[in-house]
Design a protein around this motif. Structure first.
Motif, PDB file in Angstrom:
ATOM      1  N   ASP A   1       0.832  -1.203   0.000  1.00  0.00           N
ATOM      2  CA  ASP A   1       0.000   0.000   0.000  1.00  0.00           C
ATOM      3  C   ASP A   1       0.868   1.255   0.000  1.00  0.00           C
ATOM      4  OD1 ASP A   1       0.948  -0.389   2.549  1.00  0.00           O
ATOM      5  OD2 ASP A   1      -0.863   0.277   3.541  1.00  0.00           O
ATOM      6  N   TYR A   2       0.258   2.335  -0.508  1.00  0.00           N
ATOM      7  CA  TYR A   2       0.916   3.645  -0.488  1.00  0.00           C
ATOM      8  C   TYR A   2      -0.172   4.718  -0.427  1.00  0.00           C
ATOM      9  CZ  TYR A   2       4.193   7.368  -1.245  1.00  0.00           C
ATOM     10  OH  TYR A   2       4.941   8.497  -1.072  1.00  0.00           O
ATOM     11  N   ASP A   3       0.100   5.760   0.358  1.00  0.00           N
ATOM     12  CA  ASP A   3      -0.853   6.860   0.518  1.00  0.00           C
ATOM     13  C   ASP A   3      -0.429   8.009  -0.403  1.00  0.00           C
ATOM     14  OD1 ASP A   3      -2.747   8.644   1.327  1.00  0.00           O
ATOM     15  OD2 ASP A   3      -2.122   8.735   3.423  1.00  0.00           O
ATOM     16  N   PHE A   4      -1.071   8.126  -1.561  1.00  0.00           N
ATOM     17  CA  PHE A   4      -0.706   9.155  -2.534  1.00  0.00           C
ATOM     18  C   PHE A   4      -1.197  10.519  -2.079  1.00  0.00           C
ATOM     19  CE2 PHE A   4      -0.683   5.311  -5.186  1.00  0.00           C
ATOM     20  CZ  PHE A   4       0.568   5.443  -5.778  1.00  0.00           C
ATOM     21  N   GLN A   5      -0.279  11.504  -2.108  1.00  0.00           N
ATOM     22  CA  GLN A   5      -0.615  12.878  -1.737  1.00  0.00           C
ATOM     23  C   GLN A   5      -0.175  13.885  -2.786  1.00  0.00           C
ATOM     24  OE1 GLN A   5      -2.455  13.585   0.918  1.00  0.00           O
ATOM     25  NE2 GLN A   5      -2.493  11.433   1.522  1.00  0.00           N
ATOM     26  N   GLU A   6       0.446  13.421  -3.878  1.00  0.00           N
ATOM     27  CA  GLU A   6       0.989  14.312  -4.902  1.00  0.00           C
ATOM     28  C   GLU A   6       0.555  13.855  -6.285  1.00  0.00           C
ATOM     29  OE1 GLU A   6       2.887  17.007  -4.534  1.00  0.00           O
ATOM     30  OE2 GLU A   6       3.574  16.888  -2.464  1.00  0.00           O
ATOM     31  N   ASP A   7       0.203  14.833  -7.131  1.00  0.00           N
ATOM     32  CA  ASP A   7      -0.016  14.537  -8.545  1.00  0.00           C
ATOM     33  C   ASP A   7       1.310  14.147  -9.179  1.00  0.00           C
ATOM     34  OD1 ASP A   7      -2.742  15.039  -8.985  1.00  0.00           O
ATOM     35  OD2 ASP A   7      -2.413  17.187  -8.977  1.00  0.00           O
ATOM     36  N   GLY A   8       1.228  13.491 -10.318  1.00  0.00           N
ATOM     37  CA  GLY A   8       2.448  13.265 -11.079  1.00  0.00           C
ATOM     38  C   GLY A   8       2.527  11.898 -11.701  1.00  0.00           C
ATOM     39  N   LYS A   9       3.705  11.637 -12.260  1.00  0.00           N
ATOM     40  CA  LYS A   9       4.001  10.370 -12.931  1.00  0.00           C
ATOM     41  C   LYS A   9       4.676   9.446 -11.927  1.00  0.00           C
ATOM     42  CE  LYS A   9       7.562  10.226 -15.648  1.00  0.00           C
ATOM     43  NZ  LYS A   9       8.452  10.455 -16.795  1.00  0.00           N
ATOM     44  N   TYR A  10       4.171   8.223 -11.838  1.00  0.00           N
ATOM     45  CA  TYR A  10       4.735   7.214 -10.947  1.00  0.00           C
ATOM     46  C   TYR A  10       5.153   6.008 -11.778  1.00  0.00           C
ATOM     47  CZ  TYR A  10       2.879   9.885  -7.016  1.00  0.00           C
ATOM     48  OH  TYR A  10       2.622  10.873  -6.105  1.00  0.00           O
ATOM     49  N   VAL A  11       6.152   5.299 -11.286  1.00  0.00           N
ATOM     50  CA  VAL A  11       6.650   4.115 -11.986  1.00  0.00           C
ATOM     51  C   VAL A  11       6.789   2.984 -10.978  1.00  0.00           C
ATOM     52  CG1 VAL A  11       8.582   3.108 -13.271  1.00  0.00           C
ATOM     53  CG2 VAL A  11       7.886   5.468 -13.720  1.00  0.00           C
ATOM     54  N   VAL A  12       6.253   1.818 -11.340  1.00  0.00           N
ATOM     55  CA  VAL A  12       6.503   0.611 -10.581  1.00  0.00           C
ATOM     56  C   VAL A  12       7.569  -0.166 -11.342  1.00  0.00           C
ATOM     57  CG1 VAL A  12       5.558  -1.608  -9.878  1.00  0.00           C
ATOM     58  CG2 VAL A  12       4.238   0.450  -9.513  1.00  0.00           C
ATOM     59  N   ALA A  13       8.726  -0.352 -10.718  1.00  0.00           N
ATOM     60  CA  ALA A  13       9.828  -1.111 -11.322  1.00  0.00           C
ATOM     61  C   ALA A  13       9.874  -2.478 -10.664  1.00  0.00           C
ATOM     62  CB  ALA A  13      11.143  -0.373 -11.121  1.00  0.00           C
ATOM     63  N   VAL A  14       9.919  -3.526 -11.486  1.00  0.00           N
ATOM     64  CA  VAL A  14       9.900  -4.893 -10.982  1.00  0.00           C
ATOM     65  C   VAL A  14      11.184  -5.599 -11.411  1.00  0.00           C
ATOM     66  CG1 VAL A  14       8.709  -7.117 -11.038  1.00  0.00           C
ATOM     67  CG2 VAL A  14       7.390  -4.991 -11.066  1.00  0.00           C
ATOM     68  N   ASN A  15      11.856  -6.232 -10.442  1.00  0.00           N
ATOM     69  CA  ASN A  15      13.023  -7.069 -10.709  1.00  0.00           C
ATOM     70  C   ASN A  15      12.683  -8.502 -10.339  1.00  0.00           C
ATOM     71  OD1 ASN A  15      15.126  -5.243 -11.614  1.00  0.00           O
ATOM     72  ND2 ASN A  15      15.017  -4.362  -9.568  1.00  0.00           N
ATOM     73  N   LEU A  16      12.960  -9.431 -11.251  1.00  0.00           N
ATOM     74  CA  LEU A  16      12.777 -10.858 -10.991  1.00  0.00           C
ATOM     75  C   LEU A  16      14.147 -11.523 -11.066  1.00  0.00           C
ATOM     76  CD1 LEU A  16       9.632 -11.677 -13.168  1.00  0.00           C
ATOM     77  CD2 LEU A  16       9.716 -11.182 -10.731  1.00  0.00           C
ATOM     78  N   ARG A  17      14.453 -12.355 -10.076  1.00  0.00           N
ATOM     79  CA  ARG A  17      15.747 -13.033 -10.052  1.00  0.00           C
ATOM     80  C   ARG A  17      15.532 -14.530  -9.870  1.00  0.00           C
ATOM     81  NH1 ARG A  17      17.648 -10.058  -6.517  1.00  0.00           N
ATOM     82  NH2 ARG A  17      18.470  -8.495  -7.936  1.00  0.00           N
ATOM     83  N   LYS A  18      16.164 -15.317 -10.767  1.00  0.00           N
ATOM     84  CA  LYS A  18      16.086 -16.777 -10.674  1.00  0.00           C
ATOM     85  C   LYS A  18      17.310 -17.309  -9.933  1.00  0.00           C
ATOM     86  CE  LYS A  18      13.398 -17.971 -14.761  1.00  0.00           C
ATOM     87  NZ  LYS A  18      13.421 -18.765 -16.003  1.00  0.00           N
ATOM     88  N   PRO A  19      17.228 -18.539  -9.413  1.00  0.00           N
ATOM     89  CA  PRO A  19      18.384 -19.117  -8.701  1.00  0.00           C
ATOM     90  C   PRO A  19      19.625 -19.257  -9.582  1.00  0.00           C
ATOM     91  CG  PRO A  19      16.400 -20.404  -8.282  1.00  0.00           C
ATOM     92  CD  PRO A  19      16.051 -19.400  -9.323  1.00  0.00           C
ATOM     93  N   ASP A  20      19.447 -19.405 -10.893  1.00  0.00           N
ATOM     94  CA  ASP A  20      20.609 -19.559 -11.774  1.00  0.00           C
ATOM     95  C   ASP A  20      21.321 -18.231 -12.060  1.00  0.00           C
ATOM     96  OD1 ASP A  20      18.904 -18.246 -13.480  1.00  0.00           O
ATOM     97  OD2 ASP A  20      18.779 -19.865 -14.962  1.00  0.00           O
ATOM     98  N   GLY A  21      20.847 -17.156 -11.444  1.00  0.00           N
ATOM     99  CA  GLY A  21      21.483 -15.854 -11.628  1.00  0.00           C
ATOM    100  C   GLY A  21      20.821 -14.980 -12.676  1.00  0.00           C
ATOM    101  N   SER A  22      19.844 -15.503 -13.418  1.00  0.00           N
ATOM    102  CA  SER A  22      19.133 -14.686 -14.406  1.00  0.00           C
ATOM    103  C   SER A  22      18.380 -13.572 -13.693  1.00  0.00           C
ATOM    104  CB  SER A  22      18.141 -15.541 -15.197  1.00  0.00           C
ATOM    105  OG  SER A  22      18.806 -16.603 -15.831  1.00  0.00           O
ATOM    106  N   ASP A  23      18.515 -12.374 -14.225  1.00  0.00           N
ATOM    107  CA  ASP A  23      17.910 -11.193 -13.602  1.00  0.00           C
ATOM    108  C   ASP A  23      17.123 -10.452 -14.670  1.00  0.00           C
ATOM    109  OD1 ASP A  23      17.305  -9.423 -11.645  1.00  0.00           O
ATOM    110  OD2 ASP A  23      19.275  -8.482 -11.531  1.00  0.00           O
ATOM    111  N   TYR A  24      15.860 -10.160 -14.391  1.00  0.00           N
ATOM    112  CA  TYR A  24      14.997  -9.476 -15.359  1.00  0.00           C
ATOM    113  C   TYR A  24      14.423  -8.211 -14.723  1.00  0.00           C
ATOM    114  CZ  TYR A  24      15.174 -14.157 -17.371  1.00  0.00           C
ATOM    115  OH  TYR A  24      15.605 -15.363 -17.857  1.00  0.00           O
TER     116      TYR A  24
END
Length: 199
Positions: free
Chosen positions: A129-152
């Motif tokens: 959760d997040y309490d938004f109090q400002e107008d604007g552009k927001y970005v959700v950045a997602v990192n996925l990491r596998k046990p073999d070291g692959s990073d997305y």
């Protein structure tokens, strides 16, 4: 003279409409492309935000959140690029490390500000959760990491616009300003040919 005034009015109107279109750009999205789907490596993710309003109804938003306040941000693995219709099985995600970060950019000239980070392991969906109090552009950045070291890495951009209905007002104010400026310049201009002195 009437034609020149009409031309100035049309230029002012279209300039104002252009400003309004830029202000309301997040609403242009149509169809399934609006449903918050984005790729993180071979995985297809779905983003949506949920707000509960005073009357008790919960609204789901994908690209634009029209009000401030506490908001639940949800990110789910919907499938893989090779088979987007198949939901992920436990075996597909049990070893994944998932990290989601929320950034806010007041404008494009400043570096985005990190607001919150959430980490999980072995899940196909995360919520925070997040309490938004400002107008604007927001970005959700997602990192996925596998046990073999692959990073997305992948990102989904959305907007918080508490005054979403102000686009028409902005167009009207911009049009009036440009029209007034054009009339002022037209009245202050020097005549092209000198006036003939009376004899």
């Amino acid at each position: 003279m009437f034609g020149r005034a009409l031309l100035i009015a049309l230029i002012a109107f279209f300039a104002g409409a252009g400003l309004s279109a830029r202000a309301a750009a997040p609403q242009v999205c149509k169809g399934d492309a609006c449903k918050g789907v984005f790729a993180v490596g071979p995985y297809l993710m779905v983003f949506f935000a949920t707000q509960t309003h005073e009357e008790g109804t919960a609204q789901r938003y994908y690209r634009e959140i029209p009000s401030f306040g506490p908001t639940l941000l949800n990110i789910e693995i919907a499938g893989c690029e090779d088979d987007p219709t198949r939901p992920p099985q436990f075996e597909d995600v049990k070893d994944l490390d998932v990290e989601a970060s929320l950034y806010w950019g007041r404008n494009d000239l400043q570096r985005p500000e990190l607001l919150k980070t959430f980490r999980a392991h072995g899940v196909a969906a995360i919520s925070f959760d997040y309490d938004f109090q400002e107008d604007g552009k927001y970005v959700v950045a997602v990192n996925l990491r596998k046990p073999d070291g692959s990073d997305y890495h992948g990102e989904h951009m959305f907007f918080v616009i508490a005054a979403a209905d102000s686009g028409l007002l902005l167009a009207g104010v911009a049009s009036a300003f440009l029209l007034g400026f054009a009339v002022l310049v037209w009245r202050l201009r020097k005549p092209v040919t000198p006036q003939v002195r009376p004899r």
